[in-house]
Design an enzyme around this catalytic site. Structure first.
Site, PDB file in Angstrom:
ATOM      1  N   CYS A 106       0.888  -1.176   0.000  1.00 22.21           N
ATOM      2  CA  CYS A 106       0.000   0.000   0.000  1.00 22.21           C
ATOM      3  C   CYS A 106       0.914   1.210   0.000  1.00 22.21           C
ATOM      4  O   CYS A 106       1.191   1.792   1.045  1.00 22.21           O
ATOM      5  CB  CYS A 106      -0.884  -0.004   1.240  1.00 22.21           C
ATOM      6  SG  CYS A 106      -1.792  -1.536   1.492  1.00 22.21           S
ATOM      7  N   ALA A 107       1.394   1.581  -1.167  1.00 23.55           N
ATOM      8  CA  ALA A 107       2.598   2.409  -1.236  1.00 23.55           C
ATOM      9  C   ALA A 107       2.336   3.904  -1.388  1.00 23.55           C
ATOM     10  O   ALA A 107       3.192   4.714  -1.039  1.00 23.55           O
ATOM     11  CB  ALA A 107       3.478   1.933  -2.385  1.00 23.55           C
ATOM     12  N   ALA A 108       1.196   4.275  -1.927  1.00 23.67           N
ATOM     13  CA  ALA A 108       0.982   5.688  -2.261  1.00 23.67           C
ATOM     14  C   ALA A 108       0.715   6.516  -1.006  1.00 23.67           C
ATOM     15  O   ALA A 108       0.040   6.028  -0.104  1.00 23.67           O
ATOM     16  CB  ALA A 108      -0.208   5.800  -3.225  1.00 23.67           C
ATOM     17  N   PRO A 109       1.231   7.765  -0.943  1.00 29.44           N
ATOM     18  CA  PRO A 109       1.957   8.485  -1.997  1.00 29.44           C
ATOM     19  C   PRO A 109       3.473   8.271  -2.018  1.00 29.44           C
ATOM     20  O   PRO A 109       4.178   9.042  -2.661  1.00 29.44           O
ATOM     21  CB  PRO A 109       1.639   9.940  -1.672  1.00 29.44           C
ATOM     22  CG  PRO A 109       1.526   9.949  -0.173  1.00 29.44           C
ATOM     23  CD  PRO A 109       0.942   8.620   0.212  1.00 29.44           C
ATOM     24  N   GLY A 110       3.976   7.260  -1.355  1.00 30.30           N
ATOM     25  CA  GLY A 110       5.363   6.885  -1.595  1.00 30.30           C
ATOM     26  C   GLY A 110       6.396   7.395  -0.615  1.00 30.30           C
ATOM     27  O   GLY A 110       7.592   7.287  -0.879  1.00 30.30           O
ATOM     28  N   SER A 111       5.964   7.944   0.525  1.00 27.92           N
ATOM     29  CA  SER A 111       6.962   8.398   1.503  1.00 27.92           C
ATOM     30  C   SER A 111       7.853   7.241   1.942  1.00 27.92           C
ATOM     31  O   SER A 111       9.080   7.357   1.960  1.00 27.92           O
ATOM     32  CB  SER A 111       6.273   8.982   2.732  1.00 27.92           C
ATOM     33  OG  SER A 111       5.644  10.188   2.388  1.00 27.92           O
ATOM     34  N   LYS A 112       7.202   6.132   2.276  1.00 29.69           N
ATOM     35  CA  LYS A 112       7.995   4.988   2.745  1.00 29.69           C
ATOM     36  C   LYS A 112       8.677   4.294   1.577  1.00 29.69           C
ATOM     37  O   LYS A 112       9.799   3.817   1.715  1.00 29.69           O
ATOM     38  CB  LYS A 112       7.111   4.036   3.545  1.00 29.69           C
ATOM     39  CG  LYS A 112       6.510   4.719   4.773  1.00 29.69           C
ATOM     40  CD  LYS A 112       5.611   3.819   5.577  1.00 29.69           C
ATOM     41  CE  LYS A 112       4.849   4.601   6.634  1.00 29.69           C
ATOM     42  NZ  LYS A 112       3.708   5.400   6.075  1.00 29.69           N
ATOM     43  N   CYS A 230      -1.376   3.879  11.399  1.00 23.14           N
ATOM     44  CA  CYS A 230      -1.331   5.079  12.225  1.00 23.14           C
ATOM     45  C   CYS A 230      -2.602   5.167  13.053  1.00 23.14           C
ATOM     46  O   CYS A 230      -3.188   6.231  13.221  1.00 23.14           O
ATOM     47  CB  CYS A 230      -1.099   6.326  11.392  1.00 23.14           C
ATOM     48  SG  CYS A 230      -2.156   6.462   9.952  1.00 23.14           S
TER      49      CYS A 230
END
Ligand code: SAM
Lengths: 316, 190
Positions: A106-112, A230
């Site tokens: 679950c990657a978006a928006p890509g911070s991690k 979170c």
């Protein structure tokens, strides 16, 4: 009802917890080592007269007292990326290595994603997946801005993730940073508390179980799966882990995080959870002046025996 | 993302019938391996960066180059099937199948630090105008015309900003609309 009240029995200092949840969060940036080392970023901040404070537990994080990071040279060059402090924890727990095969479900928006890519020294294969195409375009923008070249972006429901686009049949590591009820982000976005419902908690926990299950199935035996949210809700944290401990070949492992955390809980609302739940970390806002967070690390112990749910895993 | 899509100089008008805009195809090694007419080769790509910007082949050697949509070359460092139908593999890198090949802003920002020629160094005021998307006269440049890397000095080192088109004494900023920035202000929201 303020949903935070249901978590008061879990915290040591109720007033401090509620007071911290009420304060806005400082704006934090993470340096992007693909483009520049923290030292060079610091010098650029100095040259440009940008105020910053280091974060004591991470030399690549800076708190910016005022102004957004959107309009300075370090930002323009992709040397920094706005990212909450606690949001860097799953990447630390995942500890991805250069050359590995890594999944971000679950990657978006890509911070991690972009943090993991840097940990991999931008080498190996990092599959960044999300089922929301609009959010994926933000991810692609961030990945390009930060100069990431080892990311493959897919748009799938992570509960049925197929590895067909890839010439391998298992990942070394997976990050499962699921959608959640997000009370932990209330310092940034107080609306989450008004929108909170228990029905939503249960519905989204069901989605998380499916996503985490599939991530474990697509990770090789001995591989690592990090689960994060979170939210403080045990229904979305410990209960989801309990589900996969009972249904998939995996175990919770012990790991350290560089700030103050509390152990995962073993009892909630009449339900008891596996004792290993204490190996997970709960992060409360008043302990480190951050957002709230939950993070657990799993090791995959054996291959799937019955082959169920593995359709599309092997690229033929 | 084709972040340079807003640039009118990108439009080459035609789509090759044998090129599929929905999938990534690996570039052939050399002209002898080429099956799709007009498709650039890996060899041509490496040679172009070396000729134009002096970027040593060893810098780009570890990467895979792919075409998605006529002339749009992507750079990727990782594994994928060939062809591959997914949203993105690495980043948009180079625009080919037009008379003058054009690097993307992101390519220049990622790899431009290895360049040894056709880099125009801008002073602070020029750099700020450039990243805001403005065209400006740069009379001192006596190198090649065409696509250059615009750079400036930041914390002790040269840092590439983006692609400029140099013609008749003028440096035209090719920073895509979505990336143009007013670096003077500190309180703006992105
Ligand atoms: C907490 S956010 C991820 C934040 C991201 N990891 C980061 O650090 O920038 C959760 C994401 O899960 C995505 N999502 C929700 N349901 C999904 C599903 N079934 N499959 C894949 N992604 C899903 C949402 O679109 C959202 O982008």
């Amino acid at each position: 009802m303020n949903p935070l009240e249901r978590y008061l029995p879990l915290v040591d200092d109720e007033d401090a917890f509620l007071a911290a949840c009420d304060r806005p969060l400082p704006s934090v940036v993470r340096t992007n080592p693909i483009a520049a080392a923290p030292e060079r970023v610091r010098r650029a901040f100095d040259e440009e007269g940008i105020d910053y404070e280091p974060v004591d537990w991470h030399d690549g994080l800076f708190r910016l007292p005022a102004g957004s990071p959107g309009t300075n040279w370090p930002y323009v060059h992709g040397w920094i990326h706005g990212q909450e402090e606690v949001s860097t924890l799953p990447g630390l727990a995942l500890d991805a290595q250069p050359g590995e095969r890594v999944l971000d479900t679950c990657a978006a928006p890509g911070s991690k994603t972009t943090q993991i890519a840097a940990d991999m020294d931008d080498r190996g294969t990092l599959v960044a997946n999300d089922n929301n195409l609009g959010r994926l375009s933000a991810l692609r923008h961030n990945a390009e801005r930060l100069g990431v070249t080892n990311v493959a972006v897919t748009n799938q429901d992570a509960r049925n993730l197929s590895l067909r686009p890839f010439p391998f049949d298992a990942f070394d590591r997976a990050l499962v940073d699921v959608p959640c009820s997000c009370e932990g982000t209330c310092r940034k976005n107080p609306d989450v508390l008004d929108e909170w419902t228990l029905d939503h908690v249960h519905a989204i926990a069901g989605v998380s179980k499916g996503i985490l299950t599939r991530a474990i199935q697509t990770t090789r035996p001995g591989g690592v799966v990090v689960f994060s949210t979170c939210t403080f809700a045990p229904e979305e944290n410990e209960a989801v882990l309990q589900h996969v401990l009972e249904s998939e070949p995996c175990e919770l492992t012990t790991f350290d995080l560089p700030l103050r955390t509390e152990p995962g809980i073993t009892e909630w609302d009449g339900e008891t959870f596996n004792d290993a739940m204490k190996r997970a970390h709960r992060i409360y806002p008043h302990h480190n002046d951050t957002g709230g967070f939950f993070c657990a690390k799993l090791r995959v112990t054996a291959a799937q025996q019955d082959g169920s749910g593995t359709d599309g895993v092997t690229a033929r | 993302m084709s972040d340079d899509g807003s640039d009118p100089s990108n439009d080459d008008g035609s789509d090759s019938p044998s090129n599929d805009g929905q999938r990534f195809d690996r570039l052939p090694e050399t002209a002898a391996d080429r099956a799709v007419p007009g498709r650039p080769t890996r060899e041509e790509v490496l040679a172009w960066w070396e000729d134009r910007f002096g970027i040593d082949r060893s810098v780009l050697e570890p990467y895979t180059f792919l075409e998605k949509g006529a002339g749009k070359v992507w750079i990727y460092r990782g594994e994928a099937t060939d062809p591959c139908r997914i949203e993105a593999l690495g980043m948009a890198f180079l625009r080919t199948r037009q008379e003058h090949w054009k690097p993307t802003t992101r390519a220049v920002s990622r790899f431009g630090r290895h360049a040894t020629r056709n880099v125009v160094e801008l002073d602070p005021a020029e750099a700020a105008r450039f990243v805001a998307g403005e065209d400006q006269p740069i009379d001192r440049w006596d190198g090649d015309w065409g696509y250059l890397i615009a750079a400036h000095e930041l914390s002790g080192d040269r840092e590439p900003i983006g692609v400029g088109l140099y013609l008749h004494g003028e440096l035209r900023s090719r920073v895509p609309k979505g990336s143009r920035t007013d670096v003077g202000r500190l309180d703006g929201e992105e």
